[in-house]
Design an enzyme around this catalytic site. Structure first.
Site, PDB file in Angstrom:
ATOM      1  N   SER A  48       0.828  -1.203   0.000  1.00  0.00           N
ATOM      2  CA  SER A  48       0.000   0.000   0.000  1.00  0.00           C
ATOM      3  C   SER A  48       0.867   1.260   0.000  1.00  0.00           C
ATOM      4  CB  SER A  48      -0.947  -0.043   1.207  1.00  0.00           C
ATOM      5  OG  SER A  48      -1.911   0.980   1.136  1.00  0.00           O
ATOM      6  N   HIS A  92      -2.220  -1.479  -3.988  1.00  0.00           N
ATOM      7  CA  HIS A  92      -3.684  -1.487  -3.946  1.00  0.00           C
ATOM      8  C   HIS A  92      -4.174  -0.098  -3.552  1.00  0.00           C
ATOM      9  CE1 HIS A  92      -4.393  -2.531   0.631  1.00  0.00           C
ATOM     10  NE2 HIS A  92      -3.695  -1.433   0.464  1.00  0.00           N
TER      11      HIS A  92
END
Length: 229
Positions: free
Chosen positions: A101, A126
């Site tokens: 992330s 993501h």
């Protein structure tokens, strides 16, 4: 039973006697940073503060930034990313374990040519997380801001990786894990390294390129002055 943070001996420059400090403070003095936990505002502020200090203390020596983190808040990640771009020194980012992330975003934000991964590390791309909820009115307002920040981060990934915006958006819609070879092909990193000696060699190459750039600039300035005479 936790063993706590180990203490190591460190002699402050100018002092005759060594003192014991925790290992992370010792590493900070060697210009080595660690992100080894969830990234929140407190952790981000500590990292930002250390980078500001190291840059002001000596703007000729690079910083090594080791990352093993599941990520965290967008605001915290953007703050660390911006500071990496702001400081005058090179920041070598190194993924060990997992950079997921916003941690993968910080990894990609390192100095070009000095974004590294260890052989068995992974990165994960993501959608970064937003806020924590609240009253409906504020949730709607926050949702708009979260979408804006996600779009900003997508554009920055484009800048750092060379991928198209459409591909970045698509890949951010799900958990997208990559090994070093895949991450290099994607543009998130520049090299896979296996030992510390390789880090030293990359650092030496970077310094040599800087010196070469200064020499070339000096030659250009000298040439221009000669032409003006």
């Amino acid at each position: 039973m936790p063993i706590g943070i180990p203490k190591v001996a460190y002699r402050i420059p100018g002092e005759a006697v060594s003192t014991y400090v925790d290992v992370y403070n010792r590493l900070y003095r060697e210009r080595i940073l660690f992100l080894g936990e969830d990234l929140d505002d407190e952790v981000a502020n500590q990292l930002i503060g250390v980078m500001v200090f190291l840059n002001s203390e000596d703007d000729t020596k690079g910083i090594f930034f080791y990352i093993n983190s599941p990520g965290g808040s967008m605001n915290a990640g953007l703050g660390v990313y911006d500071m990496i771009q702001h400081v005058n020194v090179d920041v070598t980012t190194i993924c060990m374990g997992l950079a997921a992330s916003m941690a993968s975003f910080i990894l990609a934000g390192g100095t070009p040519g000095q974004r590294l991964m260890f052989p068995h590390a992974r990165v994960m791309l993501h959608q970064p997380m937003g806020g924590n909820g609240g009253k409906a009115k504020y949730m709607v307002e926050e949702s708009v801001e979260v979408k804006r920040l996600r779009e900003l981060i997508a554009h920055l990934y484009v800048k750092r990786t060379g991928q198209s915006l459409e591909k970045i958006r698509k890949d951010m819609n799900r958990d997208n894990f990559m090994r070093p070879r895949q991450a290099k092909e994607y543009g998130l990193i520049d090299h896979m390294v296996t030992n510390v000696n390789e880090l030293d060699e990359l650092d030496k190459q970077s310094n040599d390129l800087k010196k070469l750039g200064k020499v070339n600039l000096t030659n250009i300035e000298t040439s221009n002055k000669s032409e003006l005479k």
